[in-house]
Motif scaffolding. Sequence first.
Motif, PDB file in Angstrom:
ATOM      1  N   ARG A   1      -2.592 -64.125  64.116  1.00 38.87           N
ATOM      2  CA  ARG A   1      -1.322 -63.378  63.475  1.00 38.87           C
ATOM      3  C   ARG A   1      -0.956 -62.534  65.413  1.00 38.87           C
ATOM      4  N   LEU A   2      -2.498 -62.594  66.097  1.00 37.97           N
ATOM      5  CA  LEU A   2      -2.298 -61.718  67.640  1.00 37.97           C
ATOM      6  C   LEU A   2      -1.335 -62.480  68.069  1.00 37.97           C
ATOM      7  N   ARG A   3      -1.755 -64.088  67.972  1.00 33.50           N
ATOM      8  CA  ARG A   3      -0.410 -64.942  68.951  1.00 33.50           C
ATOM      9  C   ARG A   3       0.610 -64.762  68.953  1.00 33.50           C
ATOM     10  N   GLN A   4       1.227 -64.754  66.841  1.00 39.08           N
ATOM     11  CA  GLN A   4       2.622 -64.398  66.749  1.00 39.08           C
ATOM     12  C   GLN A   4       3.244 -63.405  66.752  1.00 39.08           C
ATOM     13  N   CYS A   5       2.524 -62.512  67.429  1.00 38.12           N
ATOM     14  CA  CYS A   5       2.891 -60.880  67.473  1.00 38.12           C
ATOM     15  C   CYS A   5       3.903 -61.095  68.997  1.00 38.12           C
ATOM     16  N   LEU A   6       2.505 -61.737  70.215  1.00 34.37           N
ATOM     17  CA  LEU A   6       2.815 -61.894  70.887  1.00 34.37           C
ATOM     18  C   LEU A   6       4.255 -63.044  71.461  1.00 34.37           C
ATOM     19  N   ILE A   7       4.190 -63.933  70.462  1.00 31.84           N
ATOM     20  CA  ILE A   7       5.671 -64.926  70.524  1.00 31.84           C
ATOM     21  C   ILE A   7       6.547 -64.166  70.707  1.00 31.84           C
ATOM     22  N   GLU A   8       6.630 -63.320  69.063  1.00 36.35           N
ATOM     23  CA  GLU A   8       7.668 -62.368  68.849  1.00 36.35           C
ATOM     24  C   GLU A   8       8.472 -61.468  70.075  1.00 36.35           C
ATOM     25  N   TYR A   9       6.981 -60.681  70.706  1.00 35.28           N
ATOM     26  CA  TYR A   9       7.513 -59.916  72.002  1.00 35.28           C
ATOM     27  C   TYR A   9       8.298 -60.553  73.299  1.00 35.28           C
ATOM     28  N   VAL A  10       7.217 -62.036  73.617  1.00 36.55           N
ATOM     29  CA  VAL A  10       8.036 -62.584  74.536  1.00 36.55           C
ATOM     30  C   VAL A  10       9.572 -63.468  74.688  1.00 36.55           C
ATOM     31  N   ARG A  11      10.081 -63.482  73.160  1.00 31.57           N
ATOM     32  CA  ARG A  11      11.097 -64.218  72.562  1.00 31.57           C
ATOM     33  C   ARG A  11      12.352 -62.658  72.845  1.00 31.57           C
ATOM     34  N   VAL A  12      11.523 -61.854  72.499  1.00 32.44           N
ATOM     35  CA  VAL A  12      13.005 -60.135  72.336  1.00 32.44           C
ATOM     36  C   VAL A  12      12.811 -59.881  74.223  1.00 32.44           C
ATOM     37  N   ARG A  13      11.447 -60.417  75.268  1.00 34.97           N
ATOM     38  CA  ARG A  13      11.721 -59.888  75.899  1.00 34.97           C
ATOM     39  C   ARG A  13      12.583 -60.591  77.108  1.00 34.97           C
ATOM     40  N   ARG A  14      12.827 -62.451  76.370  1.00 34.13           N
ATOM     41  CA  ARG A  14      13.782 -62.941  77.218  1.00 34.13           C
ATOM     42  C   ARG A  14      15.230 -62.917  77.131  1.00 34.13           C
ATOM     43  N   ALA A  15      15.584 -62.560  75.212  1.00 32.29           N
ATOM     44  CA  ALA A  15      16.819 -62.325  75.381  1.00 32.29           C
ATOM     45  C   ALA A  15      17.476 -61.273  75.831  1.00 32.29           C
ATOM     46  N   PRO A  16      18.711 -61.712  75.586  1.00 32.06           N
ATOM     47  CA  PRO A  16      19.278 -60.370  76.257  1.00 32.06           C
ATOM     48  C   PRO A  16      19.501 -59.081  74.962  1.00 32.06           C
ATOM     49  N   TYR A  17      19.241 -57.668  76.019  1.00 35.80           N
ATOM     50  CA  TYR A  17      18.584 -56.664  75.446  1.00 35.80           C
ATOM     51  C   TYR A  17      19.921 -56.130  74.007  1.00 35.80           C
ATOM     52  N   ASN A  18      19.267 -55.859  72.914  1.00 36.90           N
ATOM     53  CA  ASN A  18      20.063 -55.309  72.182  1.00 36.90           C
ATOM     54  C   ASN A  18      19.543 -54.286  71.856  1.00 36.90           C
ATOM     55  N   ALA A  19      20.287 -53.412  71.022  1.00 44.79           N
ATOM     56  CA  ALA A  19      19.656 -51.780  70.598  1.00 44.79           C
ATOM     57  C   ALA A  19      18.970 -52.404  69.534  1.00 44.79           C
ATOM     58  N   SER A  20      19.517 -53.143  68.659  1.00 46.22           N
ATOM     59  CA  SER A  20      19.061 -52.917  67.087  1.00 46.22           C
ATOM     60  C   SER A  20      17.798 -53.663  67.181  1.00 46.22           C
ATOM     61  N   VAL A  21      16.937 -54.965  68.529  1.00 47.90           N
ATOM     62  CA  VAL A  21      16.270 -55.261  68.465  1.00 47.90           C
ATOM     63  C   VAL A  21      14.934 -53.878  69.640  1.00 47.90           C
ATOM     64  N   GLY A  22      15.504 -53.271  70.320  1.00 50.73           N
ATOM     65  CA  GLY A  22      14.659 -53.092  70.782  1.00 50.73           C
ATOM     66  C   GLY A  22      13.971 -53.693  72.051  1.00 50.73           C
ATOM     67  N   TRP A  23      12.670 -53.025  73.023  1.00 53.01           N
ATOM     68  CA  TRP A  23      12.720 -54.067  73.805  1.00 53.01           C
ATOM     69  C   TRP A  23      11.052 -54.763  73.165  1.00 53.01           C
ATOM     70  N   GLY A  24      10.427 -54.606  71.920  1.00 48.08           N
ATOM     71  CA  GLY A  24       9.797 -55.807  71.542  1.00 48.08           C
ATOM     72  C   GLY A  24       8.397 -54.888  71.449  1.00 48.08           C
ATOM     73  N   GLY A  25       7.822 -53.761  71.696  1.00 47.63           N
ATOM     74  CA  GLY A  25       7.375 -52.888  71.746  1.00 47.63           C
ATOM     75  C   GLY A  25       6.339 -52.951  70.335  1.00 47.63           C
ATOM     76  N   GLN A  26       7.358 -52.948  69.542  1.00 45.07           N
ATOM     77  CA  GLN A  26       6.710 -52.628  67.461  1.00 45.07           C
ATOM     78  C   GLN A  26       5.705 -53.945  67.750  1.00 45.07           C
ATOM     79  N   HIS A  27       6.410 -55.283  68.179  1.00 39.43           N
ATOM     80  CA  HIS A  27       5.401 -56.620  68.451  1.00 39.43           C
ATOM     81  C   HIS A  27       3.754 -55.990  69.264  1.00 39.43           C
ATOM     82  N   LEU A  28       3.934 -55.340  70.137  1.00 41.03           N
ATOM     83  CA  LEU A  28       2.855 -55.036  70.527  1.00 41.03           C
ATOM     84  C   LEU A  28       2.183 -54.350  69.519  1.00 41.03           C
TER      85      LEU A  28
END
Length: 416
Positions: A212-239
């Motif tokens: 689950r830790l690795r899955q959360c980090l994968i989600e964080y990386v996906r958010v950071r690589r995608a164009p910024y979306n206000a509804s998604v944020g910068w991915g801090g919640q996945h961290l």
Amino acid sequence: MDGDPRVEPQLDSFSLTFPLPYRIAFIVILAVWGWGANLHFLYIRKIDVPSLIRYPGRTNSNQLSHHHSAYRLASLLSLTSGASILIFWMFTRRDPQRVIDYDWIPMTNLLVLAALFVVPLRRLSVSHTGRSRLLWTLKRVSVGGLAEAKDGKFGDILLADVLTSYAKILGDLYVCLCMFLTHNGSATDRPDRRCGGDVIVPLVMAIPSAIRLRQCLIEYVRVRRAPYNASVGWGGQHLANALKYSTAFPVIVLSALVRNVDGANKAAATGLYRAWLLACLVNSLYSFYWDVAKDWDLTLFSEARKRDAPDHPFGLRRRLLIHKPGVYYAVIVMDLILRCTWMIKLSPRLDHISDFESSIFLVQFLEVFRRWVWIFFRVETEWIRNTSTGLGVEDILMNDYLGGGGGAYEDDDEED
């Protein structure tokens, strides 16, 4: 007595009747029955679980519903294990030496159960599609993989979260195999949770949290690589979610150290015990907070304006699809209590009881039960997120859209 090795070095009464391999089989079968019950109840509540996990729907009315397919598989598994344990009882008659000698019977049962998840059983009217999907998902999840949202990401997350509740059972499965394969060993003897060394069992138990830790980090990386979306944020919640799973590791490590510490060194024993206590407290409270505030999107821990809003019950949210508010409050209390079962060790009167095999099994059962209840509300939350906004599931940041918490929901409690 019932299993305290300091008092009774031989097989305890509970293990004579219900050896460790059968306890593992029971919990696994219970998971299949539980999943069927999840699907059945949520279907009644008009929550389409297959669409959330991107599982193909039924194409015609002649096909069994998803929950009936799960029930049918669970029935087959139950009949197989039931027949096996009856044969085992007939051969052993609770005689300690016979129980140890006939360990091949329950181990064969585990092998048969594993085969039933793989072998096509169309002649028995047991669908192979669901089992095949489970195995493919388990294969992807077992290395910390995570599908894209359109390919069933939510299903991967659900399965990986369930595995975290099976961490101790996975450890016991390793113990069974280790004892069975050890020279002059027996899988039905008193469980040796140091089999193979002091490190391997804790490592096995840590695998689900690492996934689950690795899955959360994968989600964080996906958010950071995608164009910024206000509804998604910068991915801090996945961290933050990854941090939650990382709190399981100190508990596992310190538990192993506390069991193996030299009792003569009282200072070291006391220090390790206090560190273990702190690690358990952090892990339990952090996980409980996440269950309530993030996994279930309840407002209990939100700011007063959201928590006390007049458009929903105190600490909950507008849309409650599972049941009346009282059920939600009861589940919150239950989740906290079952997150803290380790506190039994704090009582001088109950500490030694926690080492009994029957007590270990009860704690494992309660954790699986807690996770079963958790699934109802986690799936409900995902359904609400999916139907309350125009965003896809992959675009929604947990508890952080349309103002967060209960603000995104409309009250349909009267319909329930």
